[in-house]
Design a protein around this motif. Structure first.
Motif, PDB file in Angstrom:
ATOM      1  N   GLN A  19      40.333  54.161  37.764  1.00 51.01           N
ATOM      2  CA  GLN A  19      39.108  53.726  37.749  1.00 51.01           C
ATOM      3  C   GLN A  19      38.921  52.294  37.692  1.00 51.01           C
ATOM      4  N   GLY A  20      37.685  51.420  37.753  1.00 48.93           N
ATOM      5  CA  GLY A  20      37.729  50.109  37.882  1.00 48.93           C
ATOM      6  C   GLY A  20      37.639  49.336  39.184  1.00 48.93           C
ATOM      7  N   GLN A  21      37.563  49.938  40.246  1.00 49.00           N
ATOM      8  CA  GLN A  21      37.127  49.204  41.542  1.00 49.00           C
ATOM      9  C   GLN A  21      36.249  48.117  41.431  1.00 49.00           C
ATOM     10  N   GLU A  22      36.177  47.053  42.097  1.00 45.28           N
ATOM     11  CA  GLU A  22      35.362  46.001  42.119  1.00 45.28           C
ATOM     12  C   GLU A  22      34.811  45.610  43.291  1.00 45.28           C
ATOM     13  N   LEU A  23      35.478  46.382  44.513  1.00 46.28           N
ATOM     14  CA  LEU A  23      34.905  46.241  45.830  1.00 46.28           C
ATOM     15  C   LEU A  23      34.540  47.490  46.393  1.00 46.28           C
ATOM     16  N   ILE A  24      33.433  47.443  47.365  1.00 44.32           N
ATOM     17  CA  ILE A  24      33.083  48.547  48.136  1.00 44.32           C
ATOM     18  C   ILE A  24      33.610  48.152  49.799  1.00 44.32           C
ATOM     19  N   SER A  36      44.400  48.191  49.098  1.00 40.62           N
ATOM     20  CA  SER A  36      42.991  49.023  48.731  1.00 40.62           C
ATOM     21  C   SER A  36      42.405  48.437  47.737  1.00 40.62           C
ATOM     22  N   ALA A  37      40.959  49.022  47.499  1.00 39.64           N
ATOM     23  CA  ALA A  37      40.188  48.497  46.329  1.00 39.64           C
ATOM     24  C   ALA A  37      40.434  49.415  45.105  1.00 39.64           C
ATOM     25  N   THR A  38      41.609  50.161  44.936  1.00 40.11           N
ATOM     26  CA  THR A  38      41.878  50.894  43.987  1.00 40.11           C
ATOM     27  C   THR A  38      43.265  50.568  43.376  1.00 40.11           C
ATOM     28  N   ALA A  39      43.391  50.568  42.115  1.00 39.56           N
ATOM     29  CA  ALA A  39      44.649  50.411  41.344  1.00 39.56           C
ATOM     30  C   ALA A  39      45.396  51.674  41.144  1.00 39.56           C
TER      31      ALA A  39
END
Length: 277
Positions: free
Chosen positions: A74-79, A58-61
Motif C-alpha cells: 500500500q501507499g501509492q501516491e500516483l493515479i 509502476s505507482a506501486t512498491a
C-alpha cells in the motif's frame, strides 16, 4: 487549448508540489516485467523522466521487488490512467485541467493499433494522500475513477499494474492546483457496491417469492380445476395473479390449463383473461 511545455510550468509546478506532502511521489522501476522493481520517492518534476524511462515503472512498491498482487504494498501516491480510446490530448487537458499532473504519450502514440491510428497517452496525477487500500479495494476505487473518466483503459485498475516507459514521450503539464482525492472515489465505489448488493438481494427475494407463488398457483389449480368448476378456478387464479402483479399471467394460466387432464379451449381461457384485465 494550446499545450504548454515543461519550461513554462516548472516554477508553478514546483510551487504547487510543495503543498503535496514533501513534494515527492512514490514510484518503482525495473528493466524487467516481473522482478527487480526498486521503489523510490522522487520530486514530482522528475516524473517526466519516469515516463521516459527505458524500462518499466509502476505507482506501486513491491515486497522483494517482485511484481504481483501478493507482493504489492500500500501507499501509492500516483493515479495513472492509460488513454487510447479515440480520446485526444487536448480533451484530456480540459478534463483534468483542475489538477496538478502531466500527460505523457506512450510508445503506440499515433501508430496503427487494431487498425486504428490515434493519440495514445497516460494521465499521471499525484494524490492528496497515500492510497492505503488492499488490492481488491484498490481495484474497486480505480474502477470508480474509470467510470468517471471513461476514456481510461478499464483493464488498468489492478494494484500491480506496470507501464512501459517511452524514451521519446511527449510530455505536457496540467495547469491545475488540485491533488487527486482518491478517497472520494473510494467512498462513491462503496456506496455503489452497497446499492448493487441491495438490488441483488431484492432480485433474489423476488425470485424466491415468484417460485413460491408459482407453487401456490399450481397447488390451488390442482385442487380446484375439475369439471363444473374449471372456468371459476381459472378466473379466481387469474385475479390472484393480477393482484400479485404477475407479468406472465397469460402464459402461466395457459400452461396450467394445458397440463390438466381436461383443459378448456384456448379461446375460453383467453376470454377469462380479458375479463380479469
Amino acid at each position: 487549448m494550446r499545450l504548454k511545455t515543461f519550461k513554462v510550468f516548472k516554477l508553478k509546478l514546483l510551487k504547487n508540489a510543495m503543498e503535496m506532502h514533501d513534494g515527492r511521489v512514490l514510484i518503482s522501476c525495473s528493466k524487467h516485467t516481473a522482478e527487480g522493481f526498486k521503489a523510490i520517492r522522487i520530486p514530482f518534476d522528475r516524473v517526466e523522466a519516469m515516463a521516459r524511462f527505458q524500462g518499466n515503472y509502476s505507482a506501486t512498491a513491491f515486497r522483494d521487488g517482485y511484481r504481483d498482487g501478493e507482493h504489492a504494498l500500500q501507499g501509492q501516491e500516483l493515479i495513472i490512467l492509460d488513454c487510447d480510446d479515440r480520446y485526444s490530448i487536448g480533451e484530456a487537458m480540459v478534463d483534468f485541467a483542475d489538477f496538478i499532473g502531466l500527460i505523457a504519450t506512450t510508445r503506440n502514440h499515433m501508430k496503427e493499433k487494431h487498425g486504428v491510428i490515434a493519440e495514445r497517452f497516460r494521465v499521471i496525477l499525484p494524490t492528496d494522500k497515500p492510497i492505503l487500500l488492499e488490492r481488491e479495494a484498490f481495484k474497486l476505487m480505480m474502477a470508480e475513477v474509470m467510470a468517471c473518466y471513461n476514456h481510461a483503459d478499464k483493464a488498468c485498475k489492478n494494484i500491480d499494474r506496470m507501464y512501459y516507459g517511452f524514451p521519446d514521450a511527449e510530455v505536457y503539464y496540467l495547469e491545475g492546483t488540485q491533488l487527486f482525492d482518491w478517497a472520494l472515489f473510494y467512498r462513491r465505489a462503496l456506496v455503489r457496491q452497497r446499492r448493487e448488493k441491495l438490488l441483488e438481494a431484492g432480485r433474489a427475494r423476488n425470485k424466491n417469492k415468484s417460485a413460491t407463488l408459482k407453487r401456490s398457483y399450481k397447488s390451488f389449480f390442482m385442487k380446484r380445476f375439475v369439471p363444473g368448476n374449471r372456468n371459476n378456478t381459472l378466473y379466481q387464479l387469474a385475479c390472484w395473479m393480477r393482484d400479485e402483479g404477475v407479468e406472465e399471467c397469460d402464459r402461466l394460466l395457459l400452461e396450467l390449463n394445458q397440463s390438466s387432464g381436461c383443459p378448456l379451449d384456448e379461446h375460453e381461457v383467453r376470454r377469462i383473461l380479458r375479463q380479469v384485465q
